[in-house]
Design a protein around this motif. Structure first.
Motif, mmCIF file in Angstrom:
data_model
loop_
_atom_site.group_PDB
_atom_site.id
_atom_site.type_symbol
_atom_site.label_atom_id
_atom_site.label_comp_id
_atom_site.label_asym_id
_atom_site.label_seq_id
_atom_site.Cartn_x
_atom_site.Cartn_y
_atom_site.Cartn_z
ATOM 1 N N MET A 179 0.825 -1.200 0.000
ATOM 2 C CA MET A 179 0.000 0.000 0.000
ATOM 3 C C MET A 179 0.866 1.260 0.000
ATOM 4 S SD MET A 179 -3.138 0.978 0.073
ATOM 5 C CE MET A 179 -4.021 2.500 0.355
ATOM 6 N N LYS A 180 1.950 1.255 0.742
ATOM 7 C CA LYS A 180 2.846 2.408 0.779
ATOM 8 C C LYS A 180 3.483 2.644 -0.589
ATOM 9 C CE LYS A 180 6.924 4.171 3.191
ATOM 10 N NZ LYS A 180 7.951 3.892 4.239
ATOM 11 N N THR A 181 3.885 1.566 -1.252
ATOM 12 C CA THR A 181 4.478 1.696 -2.586
ATOM 13 C C THR A 181 3.485 2.274 -3.582
ATOM 14 O OG1 THR A 181 5.896 -0.219 -2.125
ATOM 15 C CG2 THR A 181 5.624 0.420 -4.420
ATOM 16 N N LEU A 182 2.236 1.810 -3.523
ATOM 17 C CA LEU A 182 1.223 2.306 -4.455
ATOM 18 C C LEU A 182 0.883 3.770 -4.182
ATOM 19 C CD1 LEU A 182 -1.160 -0.804 -4.555
ATOM 20 C CD2 LEU A 182 0.580 -0.149 -6.223
ATOM 21 N N LEU A 183 0.814 4.154 -2.914
ATOM 22 C CA LEU A 183 0.512 5.547 -2.595
ATOM 23 C C LEU A 183 1.615 6.488 -3.070
ATOM 24 C CD1 LEU A 183 -1.067 5.344 0.981
ATOM 25 C CD2 LEU A 183 -2.213 5.840 -1.186
ATOM 26 N N LEU A 184 2.866 6.089 -2.930
ATOM 27 C CA LEU A 184 3.965 6.921 -3.417
ATOM 28 C C LEU A 184 3.901 7.085 -4.929
ATOM 29 C CD1 LEU A 184 6.959 5.637 -1.243
ATOM 30 C CD2 LEU A 184 5.753 7.815 -1.054
ATOM 31 N N ALA A 185 3.551 5.993 -5.630
ATOM 32 C CA ALA A 185 3.433 6.092 -7.086
ATOM 33 C C ALA A 185 2.232 6.924 -7.510
ATOM 34 C CB ALA A 185 3.330 4.689 -7.687
ATOM 35 N N LEU A 186 1.225 7.043 -6.651
ATOM 36 C CA LEU A 186 -0.005 7.744 -7.017
ATOM 37 C C LEU A 186 0.085 9.249 -6.774
ATOM 38 C CD1 LEU A 186 -2.991 7.625 -7.901
ATOM 39 C CD2 LEU A 186 -3.585 7.201 -5.496
ATOM 40 N N ILE A 187 0.617 9.659 -5.633
ATOM 41 C CA ILE A 187 0.539 11.078 -5.259
ATOM 42 C C ILE A 187 1.876 11.798 -5.320
ATOM 43 C CG2 ILE A 187 -1.437 10.646 -3.764
ATOM 44 C CD1 ILE A 187 0.393 10.697 -1.367
ATOM 45 N N SER A 188 2.959 11.074 -5.599
ATOM 46 C CA SER A 188 4.253 11.757 -5.688
ATOM 47 C C SER A 188 4.282 12.637 -6.937
ATOM 48 C CB SER A 188 5.397 10.745 -5.739
ATOM 49 O OG SER A 188 5.441 10.002 -4.541
ATOM 50 N N PRO A 189 4.856 13.835 -6.844
ATOM 51 C CA PRO A 189 4.923 14.712 -8.029
ATOM 52 C C PRO A 189 5.895 14.170 -9.067
ATOM 53 C CG PRO A 189 6.123 15.684 -6.185
ATOM 54 C CD PRO A 189 5.431 14.469 -5.644
ATOM 55 N N GLY A 190 5.574 14.447 -10.325
ATOM 56 C CA GLY A 190 6.460 14.055 -11.415
ATOM 57 C C GLY A 190 6.243 12.650 -11.929
ATOM 58 N N LYS A 191 5.299 11.905 -11.403
ATOM 59 C CA LYS A 191 5.041 10.556 -11.884
ATOM 60 C C LYS A 191 4.279 10.606 -13.205
ATOM 61 C CE LYS A 191 6.880 8.357 -8.424
ATOM 62 N NZ LYS A 191 8.058 7.489 -8.587
ATOM 63 N N SER A 192 4.556 9.631 -14.056
ATOM 64 C CA SER A 192 3.884 9.588 -15.354
ATOM 65 C C SER A 192 2.445 9.126 -15.197
ATOM 66 C CB SER A 192 4.642 8.658 -16.305
ATOM 67 O OG SER A 192 4.585 7.324 -15.824
ATOM 68 N N ARG A 193 1.648 9.330 -16.247
ATOM 69 C CA ARG A 193 0.250 8.922 -16.201
ATOM 70 C C ARG A 193 0.122 7.407 -16.181
ATOM 71 N NH1 ARG A 193 0.785 13.417 -19.335
ATOM 72 N NH2 ARG A 193 -0.536 15.210 -18.794
ATOM 73 N N GLY A 194 1.026 6.715 -16.848
ATOM 74 C CA GLY A 194 0.994 5.258 -16.807
ATOM 75 C C GLY A 194 1.265 4.719 -15.414
ATOM 76 N N THR A 195 2.207 5.328 -14.708
ATOM 77 C CA THR A 195 2.500 4.903 -13.341
ATOM 78 C C THR A 195 1.308 5.162 -12.432
ATOM 79 O OG1 THR A 195 4.858 5.340 -13.653
ATOM 80 C CG2 THR A 195 4.061 5.204 -11.393
ATOM 81 N N ARG A 196 0.652 6.320 -12.597
ATOM 82 C CA ARG A 196 -0.519 6.607 -11.765
ATOM 83 C C ARG A 196 -1.668 5.645 -12.079
ATOM 84 N NH1 ARG A 196 0.703 11.311 -9.160
ATOM 85 N NH2 ARG A 196 1.910 12.897 -10.265
ATOM 86 N N GLU A 197 -1.837 5.306 -13.341
ATOM 87 C CA GLU A 197 -2.880 4.336 -13.678
ATOM 88 C C GLU A 197 -2.583 2.976 -13.038
ATOM 89 O OE1 GLU A 197 -4.848 2.058 -17.547
ATOM 90 O OE2 GLU A 197 -3.263 3.564 -17.832
ATOM 91 N N GLY A 198 -1.319 2.563 -13.080
ATOM 92 C CA GLY A 198 -0.969 1.297 -12.434
ATOM 93 C C GLY A 198 -1.198 1.338 -10.939
ATOM 94 N N ALA A 199 -0.923 2.481 -10.299
ATOM 95 C CA ALA A 199 -1.172 2.598 -8.858
ATOM 96 C C ALA A 199 -2.656 2.486 -8.551
ATOM 97 C CB ALA A 199 -0.613 3.920 -8.351
ATOM 98 N N VAL A 200 -3.506 3.111 -9.405
ATOM 99 C CA VAL A 200 -4.951 3.018 -9.191
ATOM 100 C C VAL A 200 -5.422 1.576 -9.364
ATOM 101 C CG1 VAL A 200 -7.202 3.759 -10.062
ATOM 102 C CG2 VAL A 200 -5.337 5.414 -9.869
ATOM 103 N N ARG A 201 -4.933 0.905 -10.405
ATOM 104 C CA ARG A 201 -5.295 -0.506 -10.605
ATOM 105 C C ARG A 201 -4.804 -1.368 -9.426
ATOM 106 N NH1 ARG A 201 -9.098 -0.756 -14.664
ATOM 107 N NH2 ARG A 201 -8.467 0.629 -16.382
ATOM 108 N N GLY A 202 -3.636 -1.043 -8.909
ATOM 109 C CA GLY A 202 -3.133 -1.792 -7.760
ATOM 110 C C GLY A 202 -3.978 -1.599 -6.527
#
Length: 490
Positions: A369-392
């Motif tokens: 959960m911590k890994t997914l949250l960092l990928a979701l709300i950290s600045p500078g992440k790509s849209r693909g990474t954010r989509e993967g975090a949401v799916r996760g």
């Protein structure tokens, strides 16, 4: 020498057991016998004693000894199927002393005094208490007991006396040198660090060292020829070829074998390593094509098949399975045609891992959960990474979606970055909408929020603050859904 045969007892006038001794033994047991019976029993006892002594002397002669010991008597009694005597051991020979003569006593019915025979007794050892007090005390060993200790805590072996010592790692050093147990060892550059050929042999002129010996021991595996052939056929059937008509059939058969075969435990570490190396090899090339996407899809199917096989013990390899799953889920540049499908497959595989092993490892879900949250709300992440975090988050569960998209502000971050200029943004928007659908109650759709109602207006404002205008408008069409997203009870 054969054993003496049983023969009828004969009355013997001379012997160590006479009728008087038999009568005394009978009287001690409260039995009165006549002189005739005592005489017959005495002769039989004498014969039995001779038989035991003769059998014991046979053991003495076979032992090349000239002294008869109590162990010979015990063996003779066992041979004759008689219960052995207790309390007499060959290594603790008792010492006997002759007692003082008893006073003469008149026998009943006789006027003449009879002399009592000699009486012997076991001499007791005299103990000097002063010597015992001066001697060093002997500590009794601790009795056998059972204790529990932690063999490993979250994959880390604690440094306690009950656990074996940790094996020192080889530290990387300059070229031509290896560090083994804290000592640098030079290795010729022509032979390499280990000096070993792929077949296990050693190159000519290579110097043997501790590193090569340790590497040779680590390579040895008891893997049958059948499993090696199975591994080769399996991997060749799973990877998509350039032109093969029956590839789909072979792939389905290979995945079915991984799901149901019961003899693959010895092959499990090789399959896990093959999956990890395959995912890393595809993702490190940068921009992938559709062929690379099919390879990633097959590798995710292999992980899912291994988890479905109930005969495999997968727990020791979770730390090797999670990196390829999370890498596929959160990688920024997946093939455009298969990106959503790959992330959904990785999310489902991650959900299966957590379902099967989160109870055994309670810290597994929070770490993911911590890994997914960092990928979701950290600045500078790509849209693909954010989509993967949401799916996760969808794979982790309903509460994870609420915590990531609503409480942590993940939906608001995505809504603020939305421009509507690319297909990746549309895919990300659809992923967030599907995730919010997880929070929707399993009831019929209710009325939308009424802006004229103060309560509905307050809920609409809270939705905009929590998930942004882009998603608040989609959730506002259902009052029950909106209240559930905000965690407002009826």
């Amino acid at each position: 020498m054969s054993k003496p045969k049983n023969r009828p007892p004969q009355t013997v006038q001379s012997g160590i057991y006479k009728s008087d001794a038999i009568k005394d033994a009978a009287e001690s047991l409260g039995i009165n016998i006549s002189d005739t019976v005592a005489s017959v029993l005495a002769s039989d006892v004498e014969y039995r004693i001779h038989q035991v002594v003769e059998e014991a002397s046979r053991f003495m002669r076979h032992g090349r000894r000239t002294t008869l010991t109590s162990s010979d008597i015990d063996l003779a009694l066992r041979t004759l199927n008689i219960e052995p005597l207790y309390g007499h051991l060959p290594f603790s020979q008792p010492s006997y002393r002759k007692a003082l003569p008893f006073p003469q006593m008149n026998q009943p019915g006789s006027s003449q005094p009879s002399a009592a025979g000699p009486v012997y007794f076991v001499e007791d050892e005299e103990i000097d208490f002063e010597r015992v007090m001066r001697e060093e005390k002997v500590m009794l060993p601790k009795g056998v007991s059972w204790t529990a200790h932690w063999l490993a805590v979250e994959g880390v072996q604690p440094l306690i006396p009950e656990n074996p010592p940790a094996v020192p790692r080889e530290e990387p050093t300059a070229a031509g040198e290896t560090k083994v147990n804290g000592t640098l060892t030079s290795v010729p550059a022509a032979t390499g660090a280990a000096g070993l050929l792929p077949g296990g042999g050693q190159k000519h002129g290579a110097l043997p060292n501790a590193s090569s010996a340790q590497s040779a021991n680590l390579v040895k595996q008891v893997l049958s020829r059948e499993l090696q052939l199975y591994y080769t056929r399996l991997t060749s059937s799973l990877l998509p070829p350039s032109n093969t008509l029956d590839y789909t059939t072979k792939k389905a058969a290979a995945l079915a074998s991984l799901r149901h075969d019961a003899g693959l435990q010895a092959l499990l570490p090789y399959l896990v390593r093959w999956v990890g190396e395959g995912v890393a090899g595809v993702l490190k090339t940068g921009k992938q094509d559709d062929g690379d996407g099919k390879v990633l899809e097959v590798l995710m199917d292999v992980v899912s098949a291994l988890l479905e096989n109930k005969t495999l013990f997968v727990e020791p390899y979770l730390h090797q399975l999670l990196p390829p799953i999370l890498s596929t889920l959160l990688h920024s540049s997946l093939p455009a045609a298969l990106s959503t499908q790959l992330r959904v497959c990785a999310s489902q595989t991650l959900s299966r891992v957590l379902t099967q092993h989160s109870t055994t490892y309670p810290s597994l879900s929070p770490r993911i959960m911590k890994t997914l949250l960092l990928a979701l709300i950290s600045p500078g992440k790509s849209r693909g990474t954010r989509e993967g975090a949401v799916r996760g988050l969808m794979g982790v569960g309903k509460e994870a979606v609420r915590k990531g998209l609503v409480d942590a502000g993940g939906a608001r971050v995505i809504a603020n970055e939305y421009t509507g200029t690319s297909a990746e943004e549309q895919a990300l928007l659809e992923a967030v909408t599907e995730a919010l659908q997880v929070l929707r109650p399993m009831t019929e759709m209710s009325d939308s929020l009424d802006s004229g109602n103060e309560e509905d207006a307050a809920i609409a404002r809270r939705l905009q603050e929590a998930i942004g205008d882009q998603f608040a408008g989609r959730v506002a069409v259902d009052r029950v859904w909106a209240r559930e997203v905000l965690g407002i009870s009826e």
